[in-house]
Design an enzyme around this catalytic site. Structure first.
Site, short mmCIF file in Angstrom:
data_model
loop_
_atom_site.label_atom_id
_atom_site.label_comp_id
_atom_site.label_asym_id
_atom_site.label_seq_id
_atom_site.Cartn_x
_atom_site.Cartn_y
_atom_site.Cartn_z
N SER A 118 -3.67 -1.87 -0.62
CA SER A 118 -2.98 -1.01 0.49
C SER A 118 -3.46 -1.62 1.61
CB SER A 118 -3.89 -0.05 0.36
OG SER A 118 -3.14 1.60 1.39
N HIS B 239 2.58 1.68 -1.54
CA HIS B 239 2.87 2.89 -2.09
C HIS B 239 4.32 3.21 -1.98
CE1 HIS B 239 -1.60 3.23 -1.84
NE2 HIS B 239 -1.89 2.86 -0.37
#
Length: 244
Positions: free
Chosen positions: A135, A171
């Site tokens: 991330s 994501h």
């Protein structure tokens, strides 16, 4: 022995929840350790940075426990309230793998720059230390990407470390706004060519070349998004399944 070439493993994965609590390192982290070419008989030296989440001590304990189960020699490099080691740059260079956790990529980049770590990461990368993360810990290596660092509405961040000359979309399959925002940013030129990962997928770079995508989860994908003469083009990159 360091990696054969400067290597980055940029992911939307890296951890798996244990049935009875806690986490284990998942396939992409073990892949990073393998790419570091650690000599037989020596535990991989992994340095973890949780800057993006504010160096949470409870999470550092989880990281140490996961490392012990994986057979890693783990050091957690904190920057709050001060660096936890005397020589952060030296700690990075002495590592086989540097893994960066998720959270606020905007805050992470600001804190790293205050401590002069941008240059230190480049030196470690060029020396063959494998860099990786999830991330925020993925986006940081690129020129920029999409982030919720500034609030619940996703926005671009464009001041990444730039070791990899692309945008990064993390994501990609689990947050509805991620894909359309990447397409908008590439269409407008805010981001150039952008490399994206579904949850559980990692992108492996040798130098600045994307050499493969890998996955810890079946059915997931990676994607390259470019602006062409007739608009934005998204190309799926089929990942190699790390489960064998």
């Amino acid at each position: 022995m360091p990696a054969e070439r400067p290597t980055i493993v940029a992911t939307s994965g890296g951890l798996v929840r244990r049935d009875r609590g806690g986490v284990d390192w998942a396939g992409t982290v073990h892949l990073a350790a393998g790419l570091a070419r650690v000599p037989v008989g020596r535990a991989p030296r992994l340095t973890y940075l949780g800057t993006a989440a504010g160096d949470q001590r409870s999470w550092a304990a989880e990281v140490h426990a996961a490392g012990e189960r994986a057979g890693f020699r783990t050091t957690v490099l904190d920057l709050f309230p001060m660096p936890s080691v005397e020589d952060p740059a030296g700690q990075l260079l002495a590592s086989d793998v540097v893994w960066v956790g998720g959270g606020s990529v905007a805050n992470l980049l600001a804190v790293w720059r205050v401590h002069g770590l941008g240059e230190a990461f480049r030196a470690a990368w060029e020396a063959g230390v494998v860099l990786g993360g999830v991330s925020a810990g993925s986006i940081c290596w690129f020129e920029g990407g999409t982030t919720d660092s500034f609030g619940p509405v996703l926005r671009p961040v464009t001041d990444g470390l730039g070791l990899l000359p692309y945008g990064n979309g993390v994501h990609y399959d689990s947050e509805a706004r991620r894909r359309p925002l990447v397409h908008e940013l590439v269409a407008s030129g805010v981001l150039g060519e952008t490399h994206c990962s579904d949850d559980g997928v990692g992108l492996v770079y040798r130098g600045t070349e994307l050499v493969e995508a890998v996955t810890e989860v079946p059915g997931k994908g990676a994607y390259v998004v470019r602006r062409g003469p007739e608009g934005v083009v998204e190309t799926r990159v089929e990942p190699r399944d790390l489960r064998g």
